[in-house]
Scaffold this motif. Structure first.
Motif, PDB file in Angstrom:
ATOM      1  N   ASP A   1       1.093  -1.402  -0.094  1.00 39.03           N
ATOM      2  CA  ASP A   1      -0.015  -0.036  -0.104  1.00 39.03           C
ATOM      3  C   ASP A   1       0.739   1.233  -0.200  1.00 39.03           C
ATOM      4  OD1 ASP A   1       1.163   0.848   2.680  1.00 39.03           O
ATOM      5  OD2 ASP A   1      -0.979  -0.803   3.707  1.00 39.03           O
ATOM      6  N   ALA A   2      -0.131   2.167  -0.131  1.00 42.20           N
ATOM      7  CA  ALA A   2       0.626   4.232  -0.324  1.00 42.20           C
ATOM      8  C   ALA A   2       1.816   3.400   0.625  1.00 42.20           C
ATOM      9  CB  ALA A   2       0.501   4.327  -0.087  1.00 42.20           C
ATOM     10  N   ALA A   3       1.779   3.449   2.093  1.00 39.82           N
ATOM     11  CA  ALA A   3       2.809   4.088   3.330  1.00 39.82           C
ATOM     12  C   ALA A   3       3.568   2.587   3.687  1.00 39.82           C
ATOM     13  CB  ALA A   3       1.870   3.442   4.651  1.00 39.82           C
ATOM     14  N   GLU A   4       3.329   1.260   3.039  1.00 45.44           N
ATOM     15  CA  GLU A   4       4.501   0.722   2.947  1.00 45.44           C
ATOM     16  C   GLU A   4       5.893   1.492   1.840  1.00 45.44           C
ATOM     17  OE1 GLU A   4       1.787  -3.706   4.784  1.00 45.44           O
ATOM     18  OE2 GLU A   4       2.308  -2.743   2.576  1.00 45.44           O
ATOM     19  N   ASN A   5       4.642   1.707   0.785  1.00 48.22           N
ATOM     20  CA  ASN A   5       6.112   2.127  -0.613  1.00 48.22           C
ATOM     21  C   ASN A   5       6.559   3.273  -0.070  1.00 48.22           C
ATOM     22  OD1 ASN A   5       5.792   0.496  -3.083  1.00 48.22           O
ATOM     23  ND2 ASN A   5       3.282   0.534  -3.144  1.00 48.22           N
TER      24      ASN A   5
ATOM     25  N   GLN B   1      12.003   5.257   1.511  1.00 45.27           N
ATOM     26  CA  GLN B   1      12.642   6.511   2.802  1.00 45.27           C
ATOM     27  C   GLN B   1      14.064   5.280   3.223  1.00 45.27           C
ATOM     28  OE1 GLN B   1       9.903   7.012   5.949  1.00 45.27           O
ATOM     29  NE2 GLN B   1       9.137   8.554   4.543  1.00 45.27           N
ATOM     30  N   GLN B   2      14.429   3.990   3.356  1.00 45.79           N
ATOM     31  CA  GLN B   2      15.171   3.171   3.186  1.00 45.79           C
ATOM     32  C   GLN B   2      16.885   2.954   2.415  1.00 45.79           C
ATOM     33  OE1 GLN B   2      14.527   1.932   6.001  1.00 45.79           O
ATOM     34  NE2 GLN B   2      12.138   2.687   5.877  1.00 45.79           N
TER      35      GLN B   2
ATOM     36  N   LEU C   1       9.229  -6.398   3.847  1.00 43.92           N
ATOM     37  CA  LEU C   1       7.891  -5.660   3.834  1.00 43.92           C
ATOM     38  C   LEU C   1       6.829  -7.677   3.327  1.00 43.92           C
ATOM     39  CD1 LEU C   1       7.807  -2.387   2.689  1.00 43.92           C
ATOM     40  CD2 LEU C   1       6.702  -3.747   5.105  1.00 43.92           C
ATOM     41  N   TRP C   2       7.618  -7.939   1.979  1.00 45.28           N
ATOM     42  CA  TRP C   2       7.327  -9.034   0.989  1.00 45.28           C
ATOM     43  C   TRP C   2       5.965 -10.634   2.165  1.00 45.28           C
ATOM     44  CZ3 TRP C   2       5.795  -9.218  -4.333  1.00 45.28           C
ATOM     45  CH2 TRP C   2       5.314 -10.758  -4.624  1.00 45.28           C
ATOM     46  N   THR C   3       7.635 -10.896   2.880  1.00 47.75           N
ATOM     47  CA  THR C   3       7.528 -12.090   3.657  1.00 47.75           C
ATOM     48  C   THR C   3       6.598 -11.920   5.066  1.00 47.75           C
ATOM     49  OG1 THR C   3       9.604 -11.557   4.977  1.00 47.75           O
ATOM     50  CG2 THR C   3       9.594 -13.611   3.109  1.00 47.75           C
TER      51      THR C   3
END
Length: 201
Positions: free
Chosen positions: A130-134, A139-140, A152-154
């Protein structure tokens, strides 16, 4: 509330001859094994059932031969073990790696993925997150982008398998894999990641 932990087993099947384990499978498992067209999926399925039986045998302190798994189309197999009604387990595979998590007292969701730096992470992230995860992913640091993407995926995959909104999830460090284990109950002590080999009973 009683203490809660789990056991997490990991095995690489690259150089393992799995043919000797076919007698471990039930008739329904053999039928499913034979339906896989690709040899890699056959090996993953067979090794996964062997690893699951060995993991449950260790957890329950019973011989592998006494464990009867019932196939459920579209779902994980079921183990009927009245002495341990809260039993939970989860399997995952990626390439030649397989993992199995087991617990005597909680449902679990497990996912592993090979860290592949050659994938189109930007396109995959837009589809999967989602937008927050993207926003978090962008930012990393560039140097950790691959591992952050797979974490994030796992995490999402393990959550989906468990299907418990308030799950506690743990991430495990591994040089080749992203590994996430989610539990319906909070861990009182974190599981250890145990590298094992498959062995005959």
């Amino acid at each position: 509330m009683p203490d809660h932990t789990a056991s997490l087993f990991l095995v690489n099947i690259t150089d393992i001859d799995l043919a000797a384990y076919l007698p471990w499978l039930s008739k329904n498992e053999v039928l499913r094994y034979q339906r896989f067209v690709k040899r890699e999926r056959q090996r993953q399925f067979l090794a996964g059932r062997v690893l699951l039986r060995q993991s449950l045998s260790q957890l329950l302190d019973v011989p592998v031969s006494t464990l009867q798994l019932t196939e459920r189309p579209g779902n994980a197999p079921r183990l009927d073990f009245p002495a341990c009604p809260e039993l939970g387990f989860s399997l995952s595979h990626s390439g030649n790696w397989l993992a199995c998590a087991v617990s005597a007292d909680s449902r679990l969701g497990l996912d592993i993925e090979l860290l592949n730096p050659d994938r189109d992470f930007s396109a995959l992230a837009l589809q999967a997150f989602d937008a927050a995860e993207n926003a978090w992913l962008h930012q990393q640091d560039a140097g950790s982008r691959v591992r952050d993407f797979y974490q994030l995926w796992t995490s999402k995959e393990a959550h989906i398998k468990l299907n418990v909104a308030s799950a506690e999830c743990l991430h495990f460090q591994h040089p080749e894999l992203s590994i996430t284990l989610c539990s319906a109950r909070q861990f009182t002590s974190p599981p250890q990641l145990l590298h094992i080999g498959l062995s005959a009973e």
